[in-house]
Scaffold this motif. Structure first.
Motif, PDB file in Angstrom:
ATOM      1  N   VAL A  50       0.829  -1.207   0.000  1.00  0.00           N
ATOM      2  CA  VAL A  50       0.000   0.000   0.000  1.00  0.00           C
ATOM      3  C   VAL A  50       0.862   1.255   0.000  1.00  0.00           C
ATOM      4  O   VAL A  50       0.636   2.198  -0.771  1.00  0.00           O
ATOM      5  N   GLU A  51       1.872   1.273   0.862  1.00  0.00           N
ATOM      6  CA  GLU A  51       2.729   2.456   0.976  1.00  0.00           C
ATOM      7  C   GLU A  51       3.470   2.752  -0.331  1.00  0.00           C
ATOM      8  O   GLU A  51       3.630   3.913  -0.716  1.00  0.00           O
ATOM      9  N   SER A  52       3.926   1.714  -1.016  1.00  0.00           N
ATOM     10  CA  SER A  52       4.703   1.925  -2.234  1.00  0.00           C
ATOM     11  C   SER A  52       3.882   2.607  -3.315  1.00  0.00           C
ATOM     12  O   SER A  52       4.419   3.358  -4.144  1.00  0.00           O
ATOM     13  N   ILE A  53       2.576   2.360  -3.325  1.00  0.00           N
ATOM     14  CA  ILE A  53       1.700   3.017  -4.302  1.00  0.00           C
ATOM     15  C   ILE A  53       1.322   4.417  -3.832  1.00  0.00           C
ATOM     16  O   ILE A  53       1.388   5.388  -4.592  1.00  0.00           O
ATOM     17  N   LEU A 105       5.070  -2.704 -10.305  1.00  0.00           N
ATOM     18  CA  LEU A 105       6.285  -3.112  -9.592  1.00  0.00           C
ATOM     19  C   LEU A 105       5.949  -3.675  -8.214  1.00  0.00           C
ATOM     20  O   LEU A 105       6.466  -4.714  -7.813  1.00  0.00           O
ATOM     21  N   ALA A 106       5.074  -2.973  -7.490  1.00  0.00           N
ATOM     22  CA  ALA A 106       4.700  -3.425  -6.151  1.00  0.00           C
ATOM     23  C   ALA A 106       3.967  -4.757  -6.215  1.00  0.00           C
ATOM     24  O   ALA A 106       4.175  -5.638  -5.377  1.00  0.00           O
ATOM     25  N   GLY A 107       3.104  -4.912  -7.233  1.00  0.00           N
ATOM     26  CA  GLY A 107       2.364  -6.161  -7.378  1.00  0.00           C
ATOM     27  C   GLY A 107       3.277  -7.345  -7.620  1.00  0.00           C
ATOM     28  O   GLY A 107       3.096  -8.418  -7.037  1.00  0.00           O
ATOM     29  N   ALA A 108       4.277  -7.151  -8.500  1.00  0.00           N
ATOM     30  CA  ALA A 108       5.217  -8.236  -8.790  1.00  0.00           C
ATOM     31  C   ALA A 108       6.051  -8.571  -7.559  1.00  0.00           C
ATOM     32  O   ALA A 108       6.259  -9.751  -7.235  1.00  0.00           O
ATOM     33  N   MET A 142       6.384 -11.251 -15.641  1.00  0.00           N
ATOM     34  CA  MET A 142       5.457 -10.610 -14.707  1.00  0.00           C
ATOM     35  C   MET A 142       5.333  -9.115 -14.997  1.00  0.00           C
ATOM     36  O   MET A 142       4.239  -8.547 -14.988  1.00  0.00           O
ATOM     37  N   LEU A 143       6.470  -8.477 -15.289  1.00  0.00           N
ATOM     38  CA  LEU A 143       6.456  -7.035 -15.541  1.00  0.00           C
ATOM     39  C   LEU A 143       5.869  -6.686 -16.904  1.00  0.00           C
ATOM     40  O   LEU A 143       5.413  -5.558 -17.118  1.00  0.00           O
ATOM     41  N   ASP A 181      -7.052  -1.614 -11.219  1.00  0.00           N
ATOM     42  CA  ASP A 181      -7.057  -0.189 -10.928  1.00  0.00           C
ATOM     43  C   ASP A 181      -6.369   0.031  -9.588  1.00  0.00           C
ATOM     44  O   ASP A 181      -6.647  -0.682  -8.617  1.00  0.00           O
ATOM     45  N   ALA A 182      -5.483   1.015  -9.510  1.00  0.00           N
ATOM     46  CA  ALA A 182      -4.682   1.224  -8.306  1.00  0.00           C
ATOM     47  C   ALA A 182      -5.539   1.493  -7.080  1.00  0.00           C
ATOM     48  O   ALA A 182      -5.275   0.950  -5.996  1.00  0.00           O
ATOM     49  N   ASN A 183      -6.570   2.328  -7.207  1.00  0.00           N
ATOM     50  CA  ASN A 183      -7.422   2.593  -6.054  1.00  0.00           C
ATOM     51  C   ASN A 183      -8.138   1.332  -5.591  1.00  0.00           C
ATOM     52  O   ASN A 183      -8.235   1.055  -4.391  1.00  0.00           O
ATOM     53  N   ASP A 184      -8.650   0.545  -6.546  1.00  0.00           N
ATOM     54  CA  ASP A 184      -9.317  -0.709  -6.188  1.00  0.00           C
ATOM     55  C   ASP A 184      -8.365  -1.629  -5.428  1.00  0.00           C
ATOM     56  O   ASP A 184      -8.733  -2.232  -4.414  1.00  0.00           O
ATOM     57  N   VAL A 185      -7.132  -1.730  -5.930  1.00  0.00           N
ATOM     58  CA  VAL A 185      -6.144  -2.606  -5.299  1.00  0.00           C
ATOM     59  C   VAL A 185      -5.800  -2.119  -3.895  1.00  0.00           C
ATOM     60  O   VAL A 185      -5.727  -2.908  -2.943  1.00  0.00           O
ATOM     61  N   LEU A 186      -5.603  -0.821  -3.742  1.00  0.00           N
ATOM     62  CA  LEU A 186      -5.284  -0.269  -2.424  1.00  0.00           C
ATOM     63  C   LEU A 186      -6.386  -0.573  -1.417  1.00  0.00           C
ATOM     64  O   LEU A 186      -6.117  -0.990  -0.282  1.00  0.00           O
ATOM     65  N   TYR A 187      -7.623  -0.362  -1.816  1.00  0.00           N
ATOM     66  CA  TYR A 187      -8.737  -0.629  -0.910  1.00  0.00           C
ATOM     67  C   TYR A 187      -8.798  -2.108  -0.533  1.00  0.00           C
ATOM     68  O   TYR A 187      -9.063  -2.460   0.621  1.00  0.00           O
ATOM     69  N   GLN A 188      -8.554  -2.977  -1.502  1.00  0.00           N
ATOM     70  CA  GLN A 188      -8.630  -4.412  -1.218  1.00  0.00           C
ATOM     71  C   GLN A 188      -7.600  -4.847  -0.189  1.00  0.00           C
ATOM     72  O   GLN A 188      -7.907  -5.573   0.751  1.00  0.00           O
ATOM     73  N   TRP A 189      -6.360  -4.409  -0.366  1.00  0.00           N
ATOM     74  CA  TRP A 189      -5.323  -4.819   0.583  1.00  0.00           C
ATOM     75  C   TRP A 189      -5.498  -4.132   1.934  1.00  0.00           C
ATOM     76  O   TRP A 189      -5.287  -4.735   2.983  1.00  0.00           O
ATOM     77  N   ALA A 190      -5.914  -2.868   1.918  1.00  0.00           N
ATOM     78  CA  ALA A 190      -6.122  -2.158   3.177  1.00  0.00           C
ATOM     79  C   ALA A 190      -7.297  -2.723   3.962  1.00  0.00           C
ATOM     80  O   ALA A 190      -7.364  -2.578   5.187  1.00  0.00           O
ATOM     81  N   SER A 191      -8.233  -3.380   3.278  1.00  0.00           N
ATOM     82  CA  SER A 191      -9.420  -3.906   3.960  1.00  0.00           C
ATOM     83  C   SER A 191      -9.088  -4.991   4.974  1.00  0.00           C
ATOM     84  O   SER A 191      -9.903  -5.304   5.840  1.00  0.00           O
ATOM     85  N   SER A 192      -7.882  -5.548   4.887  1.00  0.00           N
ATOM     86  CA  SER A 192      -7.495  -6.602   5.832  1.00  0.00           C
ATOM     87  C   SER A 192      -6.895  -6.060   7.119  1.00  0.00           C
ATOM     88  O   SER A 192      -6.630  -6.828   8.049  1.00  0.00           O
ATOM     89  N   ALA A 193      -6.693  -4.754   7.207  1.00  0.00           N
ATOM     90  CA  ALA A 193      -5.916  -4.174   8.307  1.00  0.00           C
ATOM     91  C   ALA A 193      -6.454  -4.536   9.689  1.00  0.00           C
ATOM     92  O   ALA A 193      -5.682  -4.867  10.597  1.00  0.00           O
TER      93      ALA A 193
END
Length: 355
Positions: free
Chosen positions: A199-202, A222-225, A255-256, A263-275
């Motif tokens: 999350v932070e890297s994005i 890059l962060a995803g890979a 991979m690259l 979508d970056a926002n979608d991905v951020l929300y998904q990973w942050a949802s586990s906090a």
């Protein structure tokens, strides 16, 4: 005929369309997709959003006993319809035979074709968590499909963590629980540390622009890979697949070079949802028999910590199936292939059958 059955048939016939592309040449019935709209949904933050769409794919007859199958992060319900998962579980005579069961595969809140940040509000979308996602799934199943009892709730990775929550929030609703590639304990250690770094890297990428980007920030790829290599794939498997510098580089290059579909926002929300995930305090509320399935080389849920074993001791009827590590397993991704556990899952389904 019971009213709930009539309602299920009515909702089903109104909402679904055929998905021939998903059916392919599989042995199970043709998958169908549908949507249910929640007129209003209140998040754990107190924020409310109207007309929240919850998308799902179903397989089988809606009058048969229902099985809920929950996907992992940055996946969808349809992503579970692979030869190695559905092809080994949903066919005739297989553990989740879709001629005997009605299988429901929802897209989680914020994911796939369900309402998500990239559809509306972008970075102003309410920050949902796993409890919100489970509440949305429950409403879709009960209000949308008219189903009030599940033969089984099964989930992989994020879906596995949500299965623990299902068992706690709705303990009388299911006959059995199978959380996979997960554990009920608080999000912590390397699992959370890597998610936080993802999350932070994005968010620290200037191109992200507080979620107001016009093109996807390059840090997403890059962060995803980096995250995928670090937290999934299996140590022995990577050694077998990439025993040389050149072969390792080839995997990274591929991979690259892969198309960026997220979508970056979608991905951020998904990973942050586990906090704030932590099912441990509510384990005593689980009533249904539970079969936890993990792999010994799971990078996110390492068995040597002993946390899973301690958690299972708090349950009345629970056991762990731990898949041994090998060059054929894929770490956290192992359980996407039902070859490793289909037989044991079949036994568990017979053990938990009600008459």
């Amino acid at each position: 005929m019971r009213f709930s059955t009539v309602l299920r048939r009515a909702c089903f016939s109104f909402l679904v369309v055929l998905l021939p592309s998903l059916a392919s040449a599989q042995d199970y019935p043709t998958p169908r997709e549908g949507d249910w709209i929640a007129p209003s949904f209140t998040f754990h933050t107190g924020e409310t959003l109207n007309n929240v769409r919850l998308h799902y794919v179903t397989v089988g007859d809606p009058t048969k006993p229902a099985i809920l199958v929950l996907h992992g992060t940055n996946q969808t319900g349809a992503s579970m319809l692979t030869p190695h998962f559905a092809g080994k579980l949903f066919g005739p005579g297989q553990p989740l035979d879709a001629t005997k069961y009605f299988i429901i595969l929802p897209d989680g809140l914020g994911i796939g074709k369900s309402t998500k940040p990239s559809d509306v509000l972008r970075a102003s979308f309410p920050q949902y968590d796993y409890d919100d996602m489970v509440s949305a799934q429950y409403r879709m199943v009960t209000e949308g499909l008219g189903i009030h009892h599940l033969r089984l709730a099964l989930g992989y990775s994020m879906g596995g963590m949500q299965v623990w929550l299902w068992g706690e929030k709705y303990p009388d609703m299911m006959d059995a629980l199978v959380p996979m590639a997960s554990q009920p304990t608080e999000m912590s250690a390397r699992n959370w540390m890597m998610r936080r770094m993802f999350v932070e890297s994005i968010e620290q990428d200037p191109a992200w622009n507080h979620g107001n980007y016009t093109t996807e920030p390059p840090s997403l790829r890059l962060a995803g890979a980096m995250f995928a290599i670090a937290t999934s794939g299996g140590t022995l498997a990577y050694q077998a697949l990439a025993p040389t510098h050149a072969k390792a580089d080839k995997i990274v290059d591929d991979m690259l070079a892969a198309p960026q579909k997220s979508d970056a926002n979608d991905v951020l929300y998904q990973w942050a949802s586990s906090a704030d995930y932590n099912a441990a305090p509510g384990l005593s509320r689980i009533q249904a028999p539970l079969l936890a399935i993990n792999s010994a080389d799971d990078e996110r849920n390492p068995p040597e910590t002993g946390t899973m074993q301690m958690s299972l001791k708090q349950l009345k009827n629970a056991r762990l199936l731990l898949i041994p590590a090998s060059a054929e397993t894929r770490g956290h991704a192992t359980l996407a292939d039902a070859t490793f556990y289909a037989q044991q899952l079949g036994v568990f389904m017979k053990e938990t059958a009600t008459h």
